[in-house]
Scaffold this motif. Sequence first.
Motif, PDB file in Angstrom:
ATOM      1  N   GLN A  12       0.680  -0.885   0.167  1.00 29.73           N
ATOM      2  CA  GLN A  12       0.216  -0.162   0.202  1.00 29.73           C
ATOM      3  C   GLN A  12       0.665   1.413   0.125  1.00 29.73           C
ATOM      4  OE1 GLN A  12      -3.307   0.014  -0.482  1.00 29.73           O
ATOM      5  NE2 GLN A  12      -3.233   1.895  -0.846  1.00 29.73           N
ATOM      6  N   SER A  13       1.845   1.115   0.463  1.00 30.08           N
ATOM      7  CA  SER A  13       2.950   2.517   0.430  1.00 30.08           C
ATOM      8  C   SER A  13       3.666   2.580  -0.816  1.00 30.08           C
ATOM      9  CB  SER A  13       3.711   1.839   1.419  1.00 30.08           C
ATOM     10  OG  SER A  13       4.732   2.972   1.867  1.00 30.08           O
ATOM     11  N   ALA A  14       3.664   1.178  -1.024  1.00 28.47           N
ATOM     12  CA  ALA A  14       4.623   1.482  -2.258  1.00 28.47           C
ATOM     13  C   ALA A  14       3.702   1.628  -4.130  1.00 28.47           C
ATOM     14  CB  ALA A  14       4.557   0.278  -3.197  1.00 28.47           C
ATOM     15  N   LEU A  82       9.293   8.615 -12.144  1.00 30.90           N
ATOM     16  CA  LEU A  82       8.868   7.678 -12.395  1.00 30.90           C
ATOM     17  C   LEU A  82       7.344   7.342 -12.136  1.00 30.90           C
ATOM     18  CD1 LEU A  82      12.092   5.556 -11.748  1.00 30.90           C
ATOM     19  CD2 LEU A  82      11.590   7.330 -13.798  1.00 30.90           C
ATOM     20  N   ALA A  83       6.698   8.153 -13.629  1.00 32.30           N
ATOM     21  CA  ALA A  83       5.048   7.806 -13.812  1.00 32.30           C
ATOM     22  C   ALA A  83       5.192   6.105 -14.461  1.00 32.30           C
ATOM     23  CB  ALA A  83       4.184   9.081 -14.597  1.00 32.30           C
ATOM     24  N   SER A  84       4.003   5.502 -13.279  1.00 25.71           N
ATOM     25  CA  SER A  84       3.959   4.384 -14.177  1.00 25.71           C
ATOM     26  C   SER A  84       2.319   4.004 -13.797  1.00 25.71           C
ATOM     27  CB  SER A  84       4.499   3.362 -13.014  1.00 25.71           C
ATOM     28  OG  SER A  84       3.931   3.421 -11.585  1.00 25.71           O
ATOM     29  N   GLN A  85       2.101   3.496 -15.096  1.00 26.00           N
ATOM     30  CA  GLN A  85       0.538   2.841 -14.603  1.00 26.00           C
ATOM     31  C   GLN A  85       0.380   1.029 -15.214  1.00 26.00           C
ATOM     32  OE1 GLN A  85      -0.767   5.063 -18.084  1.00 26.00           O
ATOM     33  NE2 GLN A  85      -2.126   5.734 -16.992  1.00 26.00           N
ATOM     34  N   THR A  86      -0.943   0.522 -14.665  1.00 30.03           N
ATOM     35  CA  THR A  86      -1.387  -0.681 -14.780  1.00 30.03           C
ATOM     36  C   THR A  86      -2.902  -1.094 -15.741  1.00 30.03           C
ATOM     37  OG1 THR A  86      -1.465  -1.381 -12.920  1.00 30.03           O
ATOM     38  CG2 THR A  86       0.742  -2.008 -13.581  1.00 30.03           C
ATOM     39  N   TRP A  87      -2.714  -1.219 -16.237  1.00 26.59           N
ATOM     40  CA  TRP A  87      -4.203  -1.743 -16.998  1.00 26.59           C
ATOM     41  C   TRP A  87      -4.285  -3.623 -17.141  1.00 26.59           C
ATOM     42  CZ3 TRP A  87      -0.511   0.374 -19.381  1.00 26.59           C
ATOM     43  CH2 TRP A  87      -0.615   0.737 -20.957  1.00 26.59           C
ATOM     44  N   CYS A  88      -5.204  -3.879 -17.868  1.00 24.34           N
ATOM     45  CA  CYS A  88      -6.248  -4.554 -17.952  1.00 24.34           C
ATOM     46  C   CYS A  88      -7.006  -4.167 -19.213  1.00 24.34           C
ATOM     47  CB  CYS A  88      -6.078  -6.153 -17.631  1.00 24.34           C
ATOM     48  SG  CYS A  88      -8.027  -5.868 -16.547  1.00 24.34           S
ATOM     49  N   GLY A  89      -7.496  -5.533 -20.008  1.00 24.91           N
ATOM     50  CA  GLY A  89      -8.951  -4.844 -21.349  1.00 24.91           C
ATOM     51  C   GLY A  89     -10.337  -5.308 -20.556  1.00 24.91           C
ATOM     52  N   LEU A  90     -10.228  -5.371 -18.989  1.00 26.88           N
ATOM     53  CA  LEU A  90     -11.256  -5.499 -18.285  1.00 26.88           C
ATOM     54  C   LEU A  90     -11.230  -4.306 -17.205  1.00 26.88           C
ATOM     55  CD1 LEU A  90     -10.933  -9.122 -17.376  1.00 26.88           C
ATOM     56  CD2 LEU A  90     -12.532  -8.224 -19.316  1.00 26.88           C
ATOM     57  N   LEU A 103       0.435  -2.124 -10.030  1.00 22.70           N
ATOM     58  CA  LEU A 103       1.239  -1.927  -9.857  1.00 22.70           C
ATOM     59  C   LEU A 103       2.002  -0.836  -8.548  1.00 22.70           C
ATOM     60  CD1 LEU A 103       1.730   1.707 -10.995  1.00 22.70           C
ATOM     61  CD2 LEU A 103      -0.458   1.858  -9.915  1.00 22.70           C
ATOM     62  N   ALA A 104       1.072  -1.608  -7.475  1.00 24.77           N
ATOM     63  CA  ALA A 104       2.313  -1.734  -6.528  1.00 24.77           C
ATOM     64  C   ALA A 104       3.836  -2.578  -6.352  1.00 24.77           C
ATOM     65  CB  ALA A 104       1.677  -1.654  -5.479  1.00 24.77           C
TER      66      ALA A 104
END
Length: 116
Positions: A12-14, A82-90, A103-104
Amino acid sequence: MNQAAKLSPELQSALDTPLYCTGESECKLMWERAIFYISTTSRWQLRVQTNNLIETEGVPANYYALAYSVAREPMGEGRYRLASQTWCGLKGFQCRPHADEGLARLKYYIRTGQKS
């Protein structure tokens, strides 16, 4: 309904802490960690890998595997965000793992060099 990921306090901190690096040595190390983590964790191949952007291939609709993106934004005086993102098709909570968890874990690895 958007369901939050159930994360350990460490993750959660990350997730909540923005990623910054300062100086050539630290920024190079964190960037290399980002490339390594994404290329060994994502189901998707790297589509873009430059000095300022790492991004996997796009995700088909209705597919659960995470895609990743990390952009290195110059802040001045040798400091970068360092701007990061994660996603999927749902929806994010239907991704495997949950988009926030992915992402964490990415951010934790970039910062520490350890998988959580």
